[in-house]
Scaffold this motif. Sequence first.
Motif, PDB file in Angstrom:
ATOM      1  N   ARG A   1       0.858  -1.186   0.000  1.00 25.99           N
ATOM      2  CA  ARG A   1       0.000   0.000   0.000  1.00 25.99           C
ATOM      3  C   ARG A   1       0.894   1.235   0.000  1.00 25.99           C
ATOM      4  O   ARG A   1       1.715   1.419   0.901  1.00 25.99           O
ATOM      5  CB  ARG A   1      -0.911   0.032   1.227  1.00 25.99           C
ATOM      6  CG  ARG A   1      -1.917   1.173   1.168  1.00 25.99           C
ATOM      7  CD  ARG A   1      -2.746   1.266   2.431  1.00 25.99           C
ATOM      8  NE  ARG A   1      -1.961   1.862   3.520  1.00 25.99           N
ATOM      9  CZ  ARG A   1      -2.492   2.367   4.630  1.00 25.99           C
ATOM     10  NH1 ARG A   1      -3.796   2.330   4.802  1.00 25.99           N
ATOM     11  NH2 ARG A   1      -1.731   2.877   5.578  1.00 25.99           N
TER      12      ARG A   1
ATOM     13  N   ASP B   1      -3.865  10.278  -1.613  1.00 26.68           N
ATOM     14  CA  ASP B   1      -4.193   9.256  -2.594  1.00 26.68           C
ATOM     15  C   ASP B   1      -3.641   7.922  -2.095  1.00 26.68           C
ATOM     16  O   ASP B   1      -2.739   7.888  -1.239  1.00 26.68           O
ATOM     17  CB  ASP B   1      -3.591   9.595  -3.960  1.00 26.68           C
ATOM     18  CG  ASP B   1      -4.396   8.968  -5.096  1.00 26.68           C
ATOM     19  OD1 ASP B   1      -5.240   8.097  -4.806  1.00 26.68           O
ATOM     20  OD2 ASP B   1      -4.176   9.348  -6.253  1.00 26.68           O
TER      21      ASP B   1
ATOM     22  N   ILE C   1      -2.515   3.822  -3.466  1.00 29.19           N
ATOM     23  CA  ILE C   1      -2.290   2.861  -4.536  1.00 29.19           C
ATOM     24  C   ILE C   1      -2.030   1.509  -3.880  1.00 29.19           C
ATOM     25  O   ILE C   1      -1.177   1.393  -2.995  1.00 29.19           O
ATOM     26  CB  ILE C   1      -1.103   3.265  -5.424  1.00 29.19           C
ATOM     27  CG1 ILE C   1      -1.364   4.634  -6.081  1.00 29.19           C
ATOM     28  CG2 ILE C   1      -0.843   2.216  -6.491  1.00 29.19           C
ATOM     29  CD1 ILE C   1      -0.205   5.141  -6.901  1.00 29.19           C
ATOM     30  N   HIS C   2      -2.783   0.502  -4.308  1.00 34.47           N
ATOM     31  CA  HIS C   2      -2.654  -0.834  -3.742  1.00 34.47           C
ATOM     32  C   HIS C   2      -2.114  -1.791  -4.798  1.00 34.47           C
ATOM     33  O   HIS C   2      -2.367  -1.642  -5.999  1.00 34.47           O
ATOM     34  CB  HIS C   2      -4.009  -1.351  -3.252  1.00 34.47           C
ATOM     35  CG  HIS C   2      -4.565  -0.591  -2.082  1.00 34.47           C
ATOM     36  ND1 HIS C   2      -4.287  -0.912  -0.774  1.00 34.47           N
ATOM     37  CD2 HIS C   2      -5.369   0.499  -2.026  1.00 34.47           C
ATOM     38  CE1 HIS C   2      -4.917  -0.085   0.035  1.00 34.47           C
ATOM     39  NE2 HIS C   2      -5.581   0.791  -0.703  1.00 34.47           N
ATOM     40  N   ALA C   3      -1.381  -2.803  -4.324  1.00 34.37           N
ATOM     41  CA  ALA C   3      -0.897  -3.859  -5.205  1.00 34.37           C
ATOM     42  C   ALA C   3      -0.591  -5.083  -4.341  1.00 34.37           C
ATOM     43  O   ALA C   3      -0.533  -4.994  -3.112  1.00 34.37           O
ATOM     44  CB  ALA C   3       0.341  -3.424  -5.980  1.00 34.37           C
TER      45      ALA C   3
ATOM     46  N   MET D   1       4.042   0.834  -8.977  1.00 35.20           N
ATOM     47  CA  MET D   1       3.261   1.711  -8.108  1.00 35.20           C
ATOM     48  C   MET D   1       3.875   3.110  -8.079  1.00 35.20           C
ATOM     49  O   MET D   1       3.159   4.122  -8.125  1.00 35.20           O
ATOM     50  CB  MET D   1       3.203   1.135  -6.689  1.00 35.20           C
ATOM     51  CG  MET D   1       2.593  -0.251  -6.603  1.00 35.20           C
ATOM     52  SD  MET D   1       2.718  -0.954  -4.940  1.00 35.20           S
ATOM     53  CE  MET D   1       1.624   0.136  -4.025  1.00 35.20           C
TER      54      MET D   1
ATOM     55  N   GLU E   1       3.077   4.859 -11.335  1.00 35.91           N
ATOM     56  CA  GLU E   1       1.691   5.334 -11.353  1.00 35.91           C
ATOM     57  C   GLU E   1       1.536   6.588 -10.500  1.00 35.91           C
ATOM     58  O   GLU E   1       0.826   7.527 -10.880  1.00 35.91           O
ATOM     59  CB  GLU E   1       0.760   4.234 -10.839  1.00 35.91           C
ATOM     60  CG  GLU E   1      -0.706   4.616 -10.862  1.00 35.91           C
ATOM     61  CD  GLU E   1      -1.615   3.505 -10.367  1.00 35.91           C
ATOM     62  OE1 GLU E   1      -2.812   3.770 -10.123  1.00 35.91           O
ATOM     63  OE2 GLU E   1      -1.108   2.367 -10.205  1.00 35.91           O
ATOM     64  N   ALA E   2       2.215   6.605  -9.362  1.00 26.88           N
ATOM     65  CA  ALA E   2       2.139   7.785  -8.505  1.00 26.88           C
ATOM     66  C   ALA E   2       2.744   9.005  -9.191  1.00 26.88           C
ATOM     67  O   ALA E   2       2.221  10.118  -9.084  1.00 26.88           O
ATOM     68  CB  ALA E   2       2.851   7.508  -7.185  1.00 26.88           C
TER      69      ALA E   2
ATOM     70  N   ARG F   1       0.498  10.790 -11.707  1.00 30.34           N
ATOM     71  CA  ARG F   1      -0.539  11.645 -11.139  1.00 30.34           C
ATOM     72  C   ARG F   1       0.006  13.008 -10.722  1.00 30.34           C
ATOM     73  O   ARG F   1      -0.736  13.853 -10.240  1.00 30.34           O
ATOM     74  CB  ARG F   1      -1.183  10.951  -9.943  1.00 30.34           C
ATOM     75  CG  ARG F   1      -1.812   9.611 -10.303  1.00 30.34           C
ATOM     76  CD  ARG F   1      -2.450   8.931  -9.102  1.00 30.34           C
ATOM     77  NE  ARG F   1      -2.944   7.590  -9.450  1.00 30.34           N
ATOM     78  CZ  ARG F   1      -3.575   6.778  -8.606  1.00 30.34           C
ATOM     79  NH1 ARG F   1      -3.793   7.190  -7.358  1.00 30.34           N
ATOM     80  NH2 ARG F   1      -3.985   5.582  -8.992  1.00 30.34           N
TER      81      ARG F   1
ATOM     82  N   SER G   1       5.247  10.406   1.274  1.00 29.75           N
ATOM     83  CA  SER G   1       4.832   9.078   0.837  1.00 29.75           C
ATOM     84  C   SER G   1       5.085   8.091   1.958  1.00 29.75           C
ATOM     85  O   SER G   1       5.984   8.277   2.780  1.00 29.75           O
ATOM     86  CB  SER G   1       5.587   8.658  -0.431  1.00 29.75           C
ATOM     87  OG  SER G   1       6.981   8.602  -0.181  1.00 29.75           O
TER      88      SER G   1
END
Length: 677
Positions: A367, A543, A545-547, A590, A593-594, A597, A607
């Motif tokens: 996460r 925000d 982000i999960h993986a 991840m 992707e961050a 944004r 973070s």
Amino acid sequence: MNIPEQIGNYTLDREIGSGASSQVWLAHHTKLPERQVAVKVLMSQEREAIRRFQREAAIAARLRHPNIVQLYDHGYSQPFFYTMLEHIEGGSLRQLIERQGRIQLDAALRIFRQIAAALDYAHSLGVVHRDMSPGNILIEQGSERALLTDFGIARENGQAITVVNAIMGTPGFFSPEHVQGARAVTHSSDIFSLGVIFYHMLSAQLPWDEPPGLPDNPGFDPPIPLRQRGVESMPADVDRVMLTMLALDPTRRFPSARAAVDELDRIFARHQMTTQIILGATPAAAPTPTGFQSVGVAANEIETTLGPDLIRAPIDRAHRRAEDMRSAPQLASLLDVWAGQHRMYIALLGRLARLHKASSANVYFYRLRLLYEQRSPAEDDEEPDIHAQPFALTPEVDRWKIELPVVTDFSEHPGDRVILPGSTRVVACRPCEGRGLTPCPHCHGKQRVLVTRQIAVSPTGAGAATAAATFPNGAGGGRRTRGSATQEAEPPATAQAPPAPRTEQVLVPCPECEGRGGITCARCEGVGRLVQRKTFRWRRRTDLIHAQDDRPALDESWLQRTCKAELIYRERQSGGFRPEWSTLKAIAPMLAEAQQRADPDTRIVLSELTITFIPVTDIVFDLGKPGDSGLYKLTIYGFENMIPADWRFFNWERVIMISITAFSLLIALICAYFAFR
């Protein structure tokens, strides 16, 4: 004070050691000369020293371990308190390192394993040594047995602490908790000191250039890599073990000394296997396995890269679970229990199963929590220069260099408008061109405007009329004038229609600007100047982000309901990401992707990466049925050892039998109903 020649049945031969308040003598039994002991004599008569000496004896009397010096007796021989201990022919580890320097890896590992076993045993009884150092480790001559000794400042669980703020221990070998005070020292502190001892054995130096925790060097820095100390041909993962043992946070150290030993064994096992493959001939094809194969948790990038920052207890618990799962009887028992929980499953499944393979791994869940800060492009902001105050001459500052409220957590913030320092200047008001007045929108600067007004008309005689201006006060409305004589107006004989109104246009002063032709400028409020600044708006938003590790046929919802994911990593980073995060294959997408944004107006200001895991074990087996060559694969999830439902293991014979019985019973009931109707 003179030491007596004899204490009890033992004759003191010679002094073999000394401490701050005691001496150690070699002694032999007066009737049994071959029986030798070490007699520790307390030289101090202070009450606190006596109390500690007696407590050391009480603790040592409880400890029965081959790698802990055994206590034989304790007593008082006026004027001295004494303790009789097992005599170890040899010397201390400190003397050995001073004499020969670095210790070879095999010998260092042998000593490390023995002292780790002694330490775990003491910890299992609630005893914390608190003074782990090479001077308190004895090496027996000939057998190379390593023994832990000197429990002089050891503490038992629940024992009151008389001196709270004193720093006890050997400089260079005590932990950060020692500096905080005696109350903070725990079994994890002993593990820290054991790590320093292992480093010292391999390099003959401390992990730092200067001993930390002292007034002139209070901080604890990361240890210097062994390679920089000249220790060659050492797997790089050994430094990771050192970082884990010497972690500043006790929760990130190994939960036990044995866990550190196991990790080193895994490292050297992999290292030796790799060396054999590289140095040996081309390996032949491996024969087809005929028995049960089992492997523990394989090395993975999470443990390798983040090892020193991981919370170690769950990781080592997973390794112990994996070792348990290598046992065929253990797996058979789990299958039996699982099948027994489902009445329709094959009974005693574990006994029927012929196990082929078992392999364990950890499924990691990630996460990434993010706090974005947005700063809009700078815009001009103006206000009237009413006060005409001077402004400091400073260079203009970039918007991203301005300090905003400090980021302390992941709280969202609506933000505000901020002035860019150095951007203030005075400019002429553009709408009024610096005059302070703008043309009146009503008269357009002509001071006068045309207005239309009515003129009243009065009738005179038959069809004749004389024009008369109509005034607001109604003058001339009730009398008629002829020549110089004034007489009352006579009412008309007959009613006449009112005359049609007449109008005329005249110039009058403009009522809006009061005849000035201009009005005060609304923008500069009449001063003709504006103070102009650059401003921007900012805000913060969060925000997530999960993986997770990709695992085929995994029912995530079932897994989350059934098994608890263990937390092993949680780290924050201001202004971006930690460098090691990008090296992890599972984390890199991840982070990408961050970053997508974000944009030139939006940055990541905080973070946090959280990693949890669930251990799993895959087993492959067959049921040994004639003509059945199929293999079955099941996965056992979590520390709870849960197995999801699987229709493949239904006992179809039982299902059919129950179905037939139920159908027959239904037919019988129907027949009985119609027979007795």
